[in-house]
Design a protein around this motif. Sequence first.
Motif, mmCIF file in Angstrom:
data_model
loop_
_atom_site.group_PDB
_atom_site.id
_atom_site.type_symbol
_atom_site.label_atom_id
_atom_site.label_comp_id
_atom_site.label_asym_id
_atom_site.label_seq_id
_atom_site.Cartn_x
_atom_site.Cartn_y
_atom_site.Cartn_z
ATOM 1 N N ARG A 69 -1.212 4.226 -20.499
ATOM 2 C CA ARG A 69 -2.214 3.441 -19.765
ATOM 3 C C ARG A 69 -1.536 2.421 -18.870
ATOM 4 N N TYR A 70 -0.517 1.745 -19.396
ATOM 5 C CA TYR A 70 0.223 0.753 -18.623
ATOM 6 C C TYR A 70 0.885 1.408 -17.406
ATOM 7 N N LEU A 71 1.525 2.563 -17.611
ATOM 8 C CA LEU A 71 2.210 3.249 -16.511
ATOM 9 C C LEU A 71 1.222 3.779 -15.477
ATOM 10 N N ARG A 72 0.047 4.246 -15.916
ATOM 11 C CA ARG A 72 -0.978 4.685 -14.959
ATOM 12 C C ARG A 72 -1.417 3.524 -14.084
ATOM 13 N N LYS A 73 -1.565 2.344 -14.706
ATOM 14 C CA LYS A 73 -1.950 1.145 -13.950
ATOM 15 C C LYS A 73 -0.864 0.793 -12.930
ATOM 16 N N GLU A 74 0.388 0.868 -13.339
ATOM 17 C CA GLU A 74 1.497 0.551 -12.439
ATOM 18 C C GLU A 74 1.618 1.575 -11.304
ATOM 19 N N ALA A 75 1.274 2.822 -11.565
ATOM 20 C CA ALA A 75 1.428 3.888 -10.573
ATOM 21 C C ALA A 75 0.254 3.976 -9.613
ATOM 22 N N HIS A 76 -0.826 3.281 -9.910
ATOM 23 C CA HIS A 76 -2.046 3.415 -9.112
ATOM 24 C C HIS A 76 -1.812 3.161 -7.624
ATOM 25 N N HIS A 77 -1.044 2.152 -7.285
ATOM 26 C CA HIS A 77 -0.831 1.797 -5.881
ATOM 27 C C HIS A 77 0.276 2.598 -5.202
ATOM 28 N N LEU A 78 1.020 3.411 -5.944
ATOM 29 C CA LEU A 78 2.134 4.164 -5.365
ATOM 30 C C LEU A 78 1.638 5.352 -4.542
ATOM 31 N N ASN A 79 2.404 5.692 -3.529
ATOM 32 C CA ASN A 79 2.152 6.902 -2.749
ATOM 33 C C ASN A 79 3.108 7.987 -3.212
ATOM 34 N N PRO A 80 2.679 9.258 -3.163
ATOM 35 C CA PRO A 80 3.597 10.342 -3.544
ATOM 36 C C PRO A 80 4.812 10.363 -2.621
ATOM 37 N N ILE A 81 5.999 10.514 -3.207
ATOM 38 C CA ILE A 81 7.213 10.540 -2.393
ATOM 39 C C ILE A 81 7.804 11.941 -2.298
ATOM 40 N N PHE A 82 7.264 12.895 -3.052
ATOM 41 C CA PHE A 82 7.689 14.291 -2.957
ATOM 42 C C PHE A 82 6.453 15.169 -2.852
ATOM 43 N N GLN A 83 6.620 16.298 -2.162
ATOM 44 C CA GLN A 83 5.536 17.262 -2.034
ATOM 45 C C GLN A 83 6.049 18.640 -2.427
ATOM 46 N N ILE A 84 5.282 19.319 -3.255
ATOM 47 C CA ILE A 84 5.610 20.682 -3.639
ATOM 48 C C ILE A 84 4.768 21.594 -2.765
ATOM 49 N N GLY A 85 5.439 22.422 -1.983
ATOM 50 C CA GLY A 85 4.747 23.277 -1.034
ATOM 51 C C GLY A 85 4.776 24.733 -1.437
ATOM 52 N N LYS A 86 4.771 25.596 -0.427
ATOM 53 C CA LYS A 86 4.703 27.036 -0.631
ATOM 54 C C LYS A 86 5.905 27.561 -1.411
ATOM 55 N N SER A 87 7.070 26.969 -1.200
ATOM 56 C CA SER A 87 8.284 27.468 -1.863
ATOM 57 C C SER A 87 8.372 27.041 -3.325
ATOM 58 N N GLY A 88 7.515 26.142 -3.759
ATOM 59 C CA GLY A 88 7.509 25.724 -5.162
ATOM 60 C C GLY A 88 8.611 24.729 -5.478
ATOM 61 N N VAL A 89 8.939 24.627 -6.767
ATOM 62 C CA VAL A 89 9.963 23.694 -7.234
ATOM 63 C C VAL A 89 11.317 24.398 -7.192
ATOM 64 N N ASN A 90 12.292 23.794 -6.487
ATOM 65 C CA ASN A 90 13.633 24.368 -6.446
ATOM 66 C C ASN A 90 14.644 23.352 -6.989
ATOM 67 N N GLU A 91 15.882 23.790 -7.151
ATOM 68 C CA GLU A 91 16.918 22.946 -7.757
ATOM 69 C C GLU A 91 17.207 21.703 -6.929
ATOM 70 N N ASN A 92 17.209 21.835 -5.606
ATOM 71 C CA ASN A 92 17.469 20.694 -4.736
ATOM 72 C C ASN A 92 16.401 19.616 -4.934
ATOM 73 N N MET A 93 15.157 20.052 -5.032
ATOM 74 C CA MET A 93 14.050 19.112 -5.248
ATOM 75 C C MET A 93 14.196 18.407 -6.597
ATOM 76 N N VAL A 94 14.596 19.150 -7.621
ATOM 77 C CA VAL A 94 14.771 18.565 -8.955
ATOM 78 C C VAL A 94 15.853 17.488 -8.931
ATOM 79 N N VAL A 95 16.948 17.746 -8.201
ATOM 80 C CA VAL A 95 18.032 16.758 -8.086
ATOM 81 C C VAL A 95 17.524 15.502 -7.384
ATOM 82 N N GLN A 96 16.766 15.677 -6.308
ATOM 83 C CA GLN A 96 16.238 14.528 -5.566
ATOM 84 C C GLN A 96 15.234 13.739 -6.413
ATOM 85 N N ILE A 97 14.385 14.439 -7.160
ATOM 86 C CA ILE A 97 13.420 13.755 -8.025
ATOM 87 C C ILE A 97 14.145 12.968 -9.102
#
Length: 96
Positions: free
Chosen positions: A8-36
């Motif tokens: 609950r605390y983390l949901r409250k803290e995350a409420h104002h955040l914007n997504p910084i990664f997007q998963i598109g047509k290619s799905g989740v790849n290793e490069n994305m996992v490293v960046q995340i």
Amino acid sequence: MLTGKQKRYLRKEAHHLNPIFQIGKSGVNENMVVQISEALEKRELIKVSILQNSMEDKNEAASMISQKTNAHIVQVIGNIIVLYRESRENKEINLP
């Protein structure tokens, strides 16, 4: 494992955040996992957006990212995944 109170605390803290990664047509790849993983080390709490054209199931994508980055899934709501991992060097969030 996070308790209900911590989530609950983390949901409250995350409420104002914007997504910084997007998963598109290619799905989740290793490069994305490293960046995340690097973003989690710096920020501890991030949002990931799943685009409309993605073939990935949002819950499968969340669990895959969570396992590969050793992060906790705080919430999957709509097409947004909220992830948390305690930082080793940049600890800013103190869980209740």
